[in-house]
Design a protein around this motif. Sequence first.
Motif, PDB file in Angstrom:
ATOM      1  N   UNK A  83      -1.691   1.325  11.875  1.00  0.00           N
ATOM      2  CA  UNK A  83      -1.936   0.096  11.124  1.00  0.00           C
ATOM      3  C   UNK A  83      -0.654  -0.515  10.594  1.00  0.00           C
ATOM      4  N   UNK A  84       0.476   0.132  10.850  1.00  0.00           N
ATOM      5  CA  UNK A  84       1.753  -0.414  10.389  1.00  0.00           C
ATOM      6  C   UNK A  84       2.207  -1.468  11.389  1.00  0.00           C
ATOM      7  N   UNK A  85       1.743  -2.701  11.163  1.00  0.00           N
ATOM      8  CA  UNK A  85       2.057  -3.808  12.065  1.00  0.00           C
ATOM      9  C   UNK A  85       2.711  -4.932  11.278  1.00  0.00           C
ATOM     10  N   UNK A  86       3.286  -5.843  11.997  1.00  0.00           N
ATOM     11  CA  UNK A  86       3.880  -7.012  11.356  1.00  0.00           C
ATOM     12  C   UNK A  86       2.778  -7.898  10.806  1.00  0.00           C
TER      13      UNK A  86
ATOM     14  N   UNK B 274      -2.710  11.528   4.300  1.00  0.00           N
ATOM     15  CA  UNK B 274      -1.325  11.457   4.779  1.00  0.00           C
ATOM     16  C   UNK B 274      -1.087  10.122   5.476  1.00  0.00           C
ATOM     17  N   UNK B 275       0.102   9.556   5.267  1.00  0.00           N
ATOM     18  CA  UNK B 275       0.422   8.256   5.859  1.00  0.00           C
ATOM     19  C   UNK B 275       0.403   8.294   7.381  1.00  0.00           C
ATOM     20  N   UNK B 276       0.754   9.442   7.952  1.00  0.00           N
ATOM     21  CA  UNK B 276       0.803   9.507   9.414  1.00  0.00           C
ATOM     22  C   UNK B 276      -0.577   9.282  10.046  1.00  0.00           C
TER      23      UNK B 276
ATOM     24  N   UNK C 155       0.826  -1.201   0.000  1.00  0.00           N
ATOM     25  CA  UNK C 155       0.000   0.000   0.000  1.00  0.00           C
ATOM     26  C   UNK C 155       0.864   1.257   0.000  1.00  0.00           C
ATOM     27  N   UNK C 156       1.915   1.281   0.813  1.00  0.00           N
ATOM     28  CA  UNK C 156       2.783   2.458   0.902  1.00  0.00           C
ATOM     29  C   UNK C 156       3.418   2.759  -0.453  1.00  0.00           C
TER      30      UNK C 156
END
Length: 435
Positions: free
Chosen positions: A172-175, A165-167, A135-136
Amino acid sequence: MSKNKTAGYKGPYGYQKRREGDGRSCVRYKCGLTNTIQDVLRQRPGWMEVKDDGEWDFNWCDVGWLRENFDHSYMEEHVRICHFRNHYELTRKNLMVKNLKRYRKTLEREAGRIEASKCDFFPRTFELPSEYHLFVEEFKRSPGSTWIMKPVARSQGKGIFLFQKLKDIMDWKKDGSRSEEQRDETQVESYVAQRYIENPYLISGRKFDLRVYVLVTSYIPLKAWLYRDGFARFSSTRFSLTSIDDQYVHLTNVAVQKTAPDYDPEKGCKWQMQQLRRYLTARHGTETIEALFKDVDNIFVRSLQSVQKVIINDKHCFELYGYDILLDQDLKPWLIEVNASPSLTASSQEDYEMKCCLLEDTLHIVDMEGRLTGREKRVGGYDLMWNDGPVYREDVNLETLGSACFTANTHLGCVNDRKKQLRQLLKPFPSKKRI
């Protein structure tokens, strides 16, 4: 289920047909909902409600009941239930996109890019957290664009928000390396990040989407019916991308809009599908709007085909899907989501009457009473759209028909003279004295 087993047999052309006299004069039903469907079932001649653990012939259940009971239930030949066992392959947002992507790849490999392009009707979508890094990469290719986050298994606009904005989604930025069991346990916490349609078609400056009803009575072979009526759901506030936090601008769900400060319950926020089609035809011409609705038909067929091999087909099951379609300013239709339990709660008297007719005609097609032959192309407000292949209108000359000009047997937003059609089609309801 019943102790009196009713055996069916295959009639000509593979249609399921009941023997003469197999129609049931008394249908025992169970219903887990308390809205419009309960009213329709109670008013149906010869149908009797059973409570608690009583034996039933027909069950309009919610998906929670299905999940807990389906695998432990023995169903006799005549029994019907309103969901397929793994309906979520189409109705859970992440699985719908996964199946559509896989189907599009299969089409490209087997039929070429042009055929695969007919599946380009859903926005760019990623599942989070598992596809966060993909996604990024996509997000950085189009800086400043708007995305929308949706929980995969919730409805009525719950948990949805827009971001640029991504921030805004760093939580949700998890392993993503979790076991299958862990994924199941946290399914409700999974989201999809989807490119927001920034150029929706507007009427009076307001965004809207379409709610369309498709009834599937079999996946193998695929048999699907399209209802003529439906509605457009409008936002109550004029559209603007400068206010991405305002849910009354961006979410058309009635559950959201009816909480708006200026919501008028008398006026509501809906147009009937016939009204919308007339408006669009007046603005853009008959030819353009017929092409638009043909593209909408394509969405229904392709989405059902994308799950045809993964849905567990069962002769006891049928499914009434609520499709949500968004039009952009170029009159391109986009599939937003498919609902396994479309709201049957009415927001107005007009809405109540439409949903009663929809549900009555659904019961006509399920045909517990055995009044149909199995060869019908139309039942009330439903038109048979697909029957192991496209279904054509009665007035089409098949000898001179080319694939480029085939006319589908669909009439979304057209006149729905269902009462007249039903009088011509249906035999009287079964009574004690059978003729």
